[in-house]
Design an enzyme around this catalytic site. Structure first.
Site, mmCIF file in Angstrom:
data_model
loop_
_atom_site.group_PDB
_atom_site.id
_atom_site.type_symbol
_atom_site.label_atom_id
_atom_site.label_comp_id
_atom_site.label_asym_id
_atom_site.label_seq_id
_atom_site.Cartn_x
_atom_site.Cartn_y
_atom_site.Cartn_z
ATOM 1 N N ASP A 113 -6.360 -5.366 -4.816
ATOM 2 C CA ASP A 113 -6.115 -3.967 -4.464
ATOM 3 C C ASP A 113 -4.820 -3.432 -5.065
ATOM 4 O O ASP A 113 -4.694 -2.233 -5.336
ATOM 5 C CB ASP A 113 -6.008 -3.780 -2.940
ATOM 6 C CG ASP A 113 -7.044 -4.520 -2.135
ATOM 7 O OD1 ASP A 113 -7.404 -5.658 -2.516
ATOM 8 O OD2 ASP A 113 -7.482 -3.994 -1.093
ATOM 9 N N ASP A 164 0.810 -1.221 0.000
ATOM 10 C CA ASP A 164 0.000 0.000 0.000
ATOM 11 C C ASP A 164 0.841 1.268 0.000
ATOM 12 O O ASP A 164 0.294 2.383 0.076
ATOM 13 C CB ASP A 164 -0.965 -0.007 1.180
ATOM 14 C CG ASP A 164 -2.040 -1.069 1.009
ATOM 15 O OD1 ASP A 164 -2.617 -1.145 -0.089
ATOM 16 O OD2 ASP A 164 -2.290 -1.835 1.953
#
Length: 395
Positions: free
Chosen positions: A173, A112
């Site tokens: 993601d 991330d």
């Protein structure tokens, strides 16, 4: 890669959106959103909201976890929408915080980093030419590249790279994190970043997408041999269901790789994922937290809906006018956004300090259930920006 994908025909919007009424809605929503962000600017100070609200209010944190940049991204968007200097001033303070975070490698053991440094530091570089921000983002890209497994050709999502329980896990993601790598190659001329991103997105296309164009949340690769292992879910209803937010990440994320590579198979994938998503929406257009639950009374996930709107609007931009579904994607984006404006946007007199109500983070652990979520807030504001004016992406 695409031959095995079943292509569903895109269904019609239940009730076509009146464009004039929708434009009036957007003006009201934009004014309301900026008022709320101004209030949050004062409430949060130099802290960051946590991932999701708890009983309507975000706990405040230091710059940790994977979601802090969604607040910074809102500030950059609010500055672009309004020209109000206070938004930029706080966003620039955040940039310094992200610089300290990457320098100290504080809570950076995650893919991330793409979310974290694209919406804070790459955005700052693109908007203001902040060279410090550029340097911080390039450091983050180097850290992200460390997570690339050469044999498996994937970027590992979470966890210790040497832990056999964690090793080789990619998740849908991550497509949204790849722009940081593409950007780093553009900035430095170093092809390593783009090569890793392209390898990963090809593996995501091959293994995260099922034959019917639904998606796994997670997929495990053997990091010693490169062989595929199995797919499952961390946050969806079941291993063989389709987690709504993952499908929305896919719609948008494959397009982001197209923008950097020009590989039009990414656009075709986005269309297939979009059709699957849109064909499984309830009448108001805001998805249940898992697409397998359509027709039930399951909770909605407005954050997935906001991500999907951004992806659909980007898809419309990348399709030729002759594409038979292009106008319908635009109508679907307006239909979903209209529902978010009317029924999910926090009122200025409501208790709470988020923007977009009724998201679901992780139902099984009762985390962020039927609350505002920081990424939902960000993507709602990005959608407002996309509908309001021509916008140069931060991604």
């Amino acid at each position: 890669m695409l031959n095995r994908i079943v292509e569903e025909r895109l269904g019609e919007v239940p009730v076509p959106v009146d464009e004039h009424a929708f434009q009036d809605e957007l003006i009201t929503a934009r004014r309301q959103t900026l008022e709320l962000i101004s209030r949050h600017l004062t409430e949060f100070g130099e802290k960051f909201p946590a991932e999701t609200c708890v009983k309507g209010y975000y706990p405040l944190t230091d710059n940790v976890e994977w979601t802090t940049s969604f607040w910074t991204g809102q500030l950059w968007l609010a500055w672009e929408l309004s020209g109000e200097a206070s938004y930029r001033a706080l966003a620039e303070k955040h940039v310094r915080s992200f610089g300290l975070r990457i320098a100290g490698r504080q809570d950076t053991n995650t893919h991330d980093l793409g979310f974290l440094y694209t919406l804070s530091c790459v955005a700052a570089w693109r908007l203001t030419g902040n060279r410090d921000a550029r340097g911080f983002a390039l450091q983050a890209a180097e850290a992200l590249l460390e997570r690339f497994h050469q044999k498996a050709q994937i970027i590992q999502a979470w966890g210790d790279l040497s832990d056999p329980q964690q090793a080789g896990r990619m998740i849908i993601d991550c497509n949204m994190n790849l722009p940081l790598l593409y950007w780093a190659s553009e900035q430095t001329g170093d092809p390593r970043f783009t090569e890793a991103a392209q390898a990963h997105v090809q593996q995501a296309a091959a293994y995260l997408i099922r034959d019917d164009a639904s998606t796994f949340h997670t997929y495990y690769m053997d990091v010693q041999t490169g062989a595929p292992r199995y797919g499952n879910t961390q946050q969806g209803y079941a291993d063989d269901s389709c987690w709504s937010r993952g499908q929305a990440w896919g719609i948008y994320g494959f397009l982001l790789s197209y923008l950097y590579t020009g590989d039009r198979t990414m656009v075709a994938l986005s269309k297939r994922l979009a059709n699957y998503f849109l064909n499984r929406l309830p009448e108001d257009g805001v998805c249940h937290w898992d697409l397998a639950l359509v027709g039930s009374d399951a909770l909605r996930d407005s954050s997935s809906a906001a991500i999907a709107v951004c992806g659909l609007l980007e898809l419309v931009k990348q399709l030729p006018v002759s594409d038979p579904d292009r106008a319908r994607y635009q109508q679907w984006a307006m239909h979903i956004m209209s529902s978010l404006n009317k029924h999910y946007l926090m009122g200025v007199n409501e208790p709470g300090n988020g923007l977009l109500k009724h998201s679901v983070y992780h139902l099984a652990s009762n985390k962020g259930v039927d609350e505002c979520a920081s990424w939902g807030d960000y993507f709602y504001v990005e959608a407002l920006m996309r509908f309001s004016q021509s916008w140069k992406l931060y991604w």
